[in-house]
Scaffold this active site. Structure first.
Site, PDB file in Angstrom:
ATOM      1  N   LYS A 210       8.972   4.315   4.282  1.00  0.00           N
ATOM      2  CA  LYS A 210       9.647   3.160   3.663  1.00  0.00           C
ATOM      3  C   LYS A 210       8.897   2.727   2.400  1.00  0.00           C
ATOM      4  O   LYS A 210       9.511   2.503   1.352  1.00  0.00           O
ATOM      5  CB  LYS A 210       9.686   1.993   4.630  1.00  0.00           C
ATOM      6  CG  LYS A 210      10.008   0.646   3.991  1.00  0.00           C
ATOM      7  CD  LYS A 210      10.019  -0.517   4.942  1.00  0.00           C
ATOM      8  CE  LYS A 210       8.689  -1.133   5.191  1.00  0.00           C
ATOM      9  NZ  LYS A 210       8.214  -2.065   4.161  1.00  0.00           N
ATOM     10  N   ASN A 211       7.555   2.629   2.496  1.00  0.00           N
ATOM     11  CA  ASN A 211       6.795   2.081   1.370  1.00  0.00           C
ATOM     12  C   ASN A 211       6.597   3.065   0.231  1.00  0.00           C
ATOM     13  O   ASN A 211       6.093   2.698  -0.816  1.00  0.00           O
ATOM     14  CB  ASN A 211       5.463   1.507   1.865  1.00  0.00           C
ATOM     15  CG  ASN A 211       5.694   0.266   2.706  1.00  0.00           C
ATOM     16  OD1 ASN A 211       6.794  -0.298   2.697  1.00  0.00           O
ATOM     17  ND2 ASN A 211       4.689  -0.140   3.445  1.00  0.00           N
TER      18      ASN A 211
HETATM   19  C1  EPZ Z   1       2.286  -3.216   0.322  1.00  0.00           C
HETATM   20  O1  EPZ Z   1       2.518  -4.590   0.099  1.00  0.00           O
HETATM   21  C2  EPZ Z   1       3.206  -2.821   1.459  1.00  0.00           C
HETATM   22  N1  EPZ Z   1       4.605  -3.030   1.075  1.00  0.00           N
HETATM   23  C3  EPZ Z   1       2.880  -3.656   2.700  1.00  0.00           C
HETATM   24  O2  EPZ Z   1       3.715  -3.179   3.767  1.00  0.00           O
HETATM   25  C4  EPZ Z   1       1.417  -3.411   3.079  1.00  0.00           C
HETATM   26  O3  EPZ Z   1       1.077  -4.232   4.175  1.00  0.00           O
HETATM   27  C5  EPZ Z   1       0.512  -3.760   1.885  1.00  0.00           C
HETATM   28  O4  EPZ Z   1       0.914  -2.989   0.724  1.00  0.00           O
HETATM   29  C6  EPZ Z   1      -0.963  -3.476   2.166  1.00  0.00           C
HETATM   30  O5  EPZ Z   1      -1.113  -2.136   2.503  1.00  0.00           O
HETATM   31  C7  EPZ Z   1       5.214  -2.113   0.273  1.00  0.00           C
HETATM   32  O6  EPZ Z   1       4.619  -1.147  -0.163  1.00  0.00           O
HETATM   33  C8  EPZ Z   1       6.663  -2.376  -0.050  1.00  0.00           C
HETATM   34  P1  EPZ Z   1      -0.893  -5.759  -1.648  1.00  0.00           P
HETATM   35  P2  EPZ Z   1       1.882  -5.309  -1.228  1.00  0.00           P
HETATM   36  O7  EPZ Z   1      -0.468  -6.079  -3.041  1.00  0.00           O
HETATM   37  O8  EPZ Z   1       1.911  -4.361  -2.363  1.00  0.00           O
HETATM   38  C9  EPZ Z   1      -2.951  -9.913  -2.397  1.00  0.00           C
HETATM   39  C10 EPZ Z   1       5.084  -3.382   5.671  1.00  0.00           C
HETATM   40  O9  EPZ Z   1       4.941  -3.917   6.786  1.00  0.00           O
HETATM   41  N2  EPZ Z   1      -2.388  -9.855  -3.753  1.00  0.00           N
HETATM   42  O10 EPZ Z   1      -1.827  -4.625  -1.412  1.00  0.00           O
HETATM   43  O11 EPZ Z   1       2.520  -6.625  -1.392  1.00  0.00           O
HETATM   44  C11 EPZ Z   1      -1.890 -10.191  -1.348  1.00  0.00           C
HETATM   45  O12 EPZ Z   1      -1.636 -11.575  -1.244  1.00  0.00           O
HETATM   46  C12 EPZ Z   1       4.626  -4.092   4.412  1.00  0.00           C
HETATM   47  O13 EPZ Z   1       5.592  -2.248   5.495  1.00  0.00           O
HETATM   48  C13 EPZ Z   1      -2.749 -10.812  -4.697  1.00  0.00           C
HETATM   49  O14 EPZ Z   1      -3.540 -11.710  -4.400  1.00  0.00           O
HETATM   50  O15 EPZ Z   1       0.378  -5.526  -0.730  1.00  0.00           O
HETATM   51  C14 EPZ Z   1      -2.506  -9.636  -0.096  1.00  0.00           C
HETATM   52  O16 EPZ Z   1      -3.363 -10.611   0.482  1.00  0.00           O
HETATM   53  C15 EPZ Z   1       4.021  -5.453   4.699  1.00  0.00           C
HETATM   54  N3  EPZ Z   1      -2.200 -10.755  -5.940  1.00  0.00           N
HETATM   55  C16 EPZ Z   1      -3.339  -8.464  -0.592  1.00  0.00           C
HETATM   56  O17 EPZ Z   1      -3.479  -8.647  -2.011  1.00  0.00           O
HETATM   57  C17 EPZ Z   1      -1.321  -9.758  -6.301  1.00  0.00           C
HETATM   58  O18 EPZ Z   1      -0.863  -9.742  -7.461  1.00  0.00           O
HETATM   59  C18 EPZ Z   1      -2.708  -7.102  -0.345  1.00  0.00           C
HETATM   60  O19 EPZ Z   1      -1.469  -7.094  -1.002  1.00  0.00           O
HETATM   61  C19 EPZ Z   1      -0.961  -8.794  -5.329  1.00  0.00           C
HETATM   62  C20 EPZ Z   1      -1.509  -8.849  -4.072  1.00  0.00           C
END
Ligand code: EPZ
Length: 460
Positions: free
Chosen positions: A44-45
C-alpha cells in the site's frame, strides 16, 4: 443456529462510505488454527506514493501489483481530478499525466487521504505551481508536513499556507526547482519521498541527508529511475538526485507489502499455526522476524520469496521499541501488542514514531488483556487467554490487531469500523477464510443481504 462463514464482499467496499455510515461488521470465532499459504498483495505504502510519482511523467505509465484498497481508489480519484488518466486493469494501473493541471484536488477527497499530499512535489516539478489542501491529522497523530515544506522552500519554491491550503510556486523564467542540500530533522518517509520526487526534474543536484530508508522509499526511487530519473543512495540515509529535463514511460511492478506479510506472520503466531506466505521479501522483515524468533516462533525462508512460520513451545514476553527503518516498524506495533497479550511475562512496547498510536490498548483490554499505558510505553502483562467481545476499530493497524486478537480469543468477537481495515488490507477477511479462520463479514446488517454459504478449507 450457528452462523456460517461467508465470503466477504468480493467487490471493494465503497471507497466513499463515510466512517459514520460504516455499519459493516466482522464476526470472528476464535481458537481455530489456520493452515496453508497466503498470497501477499502489493505494498500500500509503495502504491500510493508511486501513483503520485507517475505525475512526473507526461506519458503512459503502467504500475503492476497494485493492491485493491480504498486508499488506492481514493488516490486514483484525486489524480483524476488533477487531469490524470487512471484506469485499473486487473492488478495494474494504467496512468497518463500528459494533461496534468494544478487545479486543487477536491477537499472532500483530500481530507480522507493524507497521502494525497504526495502530489505537491510532482506538481511543482512538472508545472512550477501547486495548490494542495493541508492534510489533516488522523487518529495516530498530528501528522505535520513542515519537513516537506521546508525542503521545497530550500529548492526555491515559495510556499505559504492560506485557509488550509498549501500554495506553492516556483519563480524564475523556467519555473524549475533548484537542486539543494537538505538535512531532514527526522527521517520522515513522506518528506523524503516528496523531496526525492521534486528533485528528479530540478536544475542541478539535490542531496537529502538523514533520509528515510524504508523499502517503499527504495521502491519509489526504482520507479523514478525506471522513468529515467538519476537517483543514488536510496535505502541509505543520504540520497543524491541529479535533475533531468524530462522523464519517460515505464512499466513497473510494486514490491510485496511487508506490513501485510508481518500481519499474517502474527496471525500464524497468535493461533499457533503452520503458515506459509508468498511472495515476500524477507530482507524487508528483518526486525519483525527477529522479534518473532525472540518470542519463540520458528520462521524459515522456504525459498527466497516464501516464508514459513511454525509454533514454538512457549511465547516469551519481549520488549519492542518502534523506530525508523531498519528499526522495528511502527506499522507492526499494534499487531505485536495483540500477540504479546498472550505471552508469558511482562513485555514493554515503546512507540517512538507517532504520538497517539496506543489507542488499541483499551479495546484489547476489553478482550481480557492486561495492558497499562504510561506515556508512550505500554506495559503488557501476559494472560492465559483472551475472550471474545464486541470491539471498535480506531485506526488501520489497530483494526488489524483486533482481528488477530479475535482469532486467538475464546468465543465470538464482533469488530465494528471495518472502513479502517479496508483502507490498508486487500480482502483480509477473505484471505483468513481461505486459511481456515471462522469468520463472517456483514457489510450492511440492515440489508437483507443473501447469505452466501461457503465452507473454508478444513471445515466440513
Ligand atoms: C508513512 O507515513 C506511512 N504512510 C505510515 O504508514 C508509516 O507509519 C510512516 O511512514 C512511518 O513509517 C505512507 O507511506 C502512506 P513520517 P508518513 O513522515 O510519511 C513526523 C500505515 O499504517 N513528521 O515518517 O506520514 C510525524 O509527525 C501508515 O500504513 C514531522 O514532524 O510518516 C511522525 O511523528 C501509518 N514533520 C514522524 O515524523 C513532517 O513534515 C514519522 O512520520 C513529516 C513527518
Amino acid at each position: 443456529m450457528e452462523d456460517k462463514p461467508i465470503t466477504p464482499s468480493p467487490n471493494l467496499p465503497n471507497s466513499n462510505a463515510a466512517p459514520e455510515e460504516d455499519k459493516s461488521l466482522m464476526h470472528i470465532w476464535g481458537g481455530v488454527p489456520l493452515q496453508g499459504q497466503v498470497n501477499i498483495s502489493g505494498a500500500k505504502n509503495s502504491a500510493l506514493v508511486i501513483m503520485a510519482g507517475a505525475l512526473l511523467c507526461p506519458d503512459d505509465c503502467r504500475i503492476q501489483n497494485v493492491p485493491s484498497l480504498v486508499d488506492v481508489n481514493r488516490m486514483g480519484q484525486i489524480l483524476s481530478a488533477l487531469g490524470v488518466k487512471v484506469e485499473r486493469k486487473g492488478d495494474a494501473l494504467h496512468m497518463n499525466a500528459r494533461h496534468l493541471h494544478h487545479s486543487k484536488a477536491p477537499y472532500e477527497l483530500v481530507s480522507q487521504l493524507r497521502a494525497s499530499f504526495f502530489v505537491i512535489g510532482p506538481l511543482l516539478a512538472r508545472l512550477g505551481v501547486a495548490r494542495v489542501p493541508l492534510p489533516g491529522g488522523c487518529a495516530i497523530g498530528a501528522r505535520p508536513v513542515d519537513l516537506h515544506v521546508r525542503g521545497l522552500q530550500a529548492m526555491g519554491a515559495d510556499v505559504h499556507i492560506d485557509h488550509g491550503t498549501v500554495h506553492a510556486s516556483v519563480k524564475g523564467t523556467n519555473r524549475r526547482l533548484q537542486g539543494a542540500r537538505i538535512y531532514l530533522d527526522y527521517p520522515s518517509v513522506g518528506a523524503t519521498e516528496t523531496l526525492m520526487m521534486a528533485a528528479t526534474l530540478a536544475d542541478g543536484e539535490t542531496t537529502i541527508e538523514n533520509a528515510a530508508q524504508e523499502p517503499e522509499v527504495v521502491d519509489l526511487a526504482n520507479f523514478c529511475r525506471a522513468m529515467g530519473a538519476r537517483i543514488r543512495g536510496a535505502g541509505t540515509n543520504t540520497i543524491i538526485i541529479s535533475g533531468v529535463p524530462r522523464l519517460h514511460s515505464t512499466d513497473y511492478s510494486i514490491i510485496p507489502d511487508r506490513i501485510e506479510a508481518g500481519t499474517f506472520l502474527v496471525a500464524g503466531a497468535i493461533t499457533r499455526s503452520d503458515l506459509s506466505l508468498f511472495p515476500v521479501v524477507p530482507d524487508h522483515l528483518t526486525a519483525v522476524i527477529a522479534k518473532l524468533r525472540a518470542i519463540g516462533l520458528h520462521i524459515t525462508a522456504e525459498t527466497p520469496n516464501r516464508l514459513r512460520i511454525t509454533p514454538g513451545e512457549h511465547h516469551i514476553a519481549t520488549d519492542i521499541e518502534t523506530l525508523p527503518y531498519p528499526g522495528f516498524p511502527t506499522d507492526m506495533q499494534a499487531q505485536f501488542m495483540a500477540l504479546l497479550t498472550l505471552s508469558e511475562g511482562d513485555s514493554v512496547i515503546t512507540e517512538t514514531v507517532f504520538e497517539n498510536r496506543l489507542r488499541h490498548v483499551a479495546e484489547l483490554n476489553r478482550m481480557g488483556a492486561d495492558i497499562r499505558v504510561k506515556g508512550n510505553h505500554a506495559i503488557i502483562r501476559g494472560v492465559p487467554r483472551l475472550s471474545g467481545a464486541p470491539v471498535v476499530a480506531t485506526d488501520l493497524r489497530a483494526s488489524a490487531a483486533l482481528v488477530l486478537a479475535a482469532l486467538a480469543a475464546e468465543g465470538k468477537t464482533t469488530i465494528q469500523g471495518l472502513h479502517h481495515l479496508d483502507r490498508g488490507y486487500e480482502d483480509l477477511g477473505g484471505k483468513l477464510l481461505k486459511l481456515g479462520a471462522k469468520l463472517q463479514r456483514v457489510d450492511d446488517p440492515e440489508a437483507d443481504a443473501p447469505v452466501i454459504q461457503t465452507v473454508a478449507p478444513g471445515q466440513v
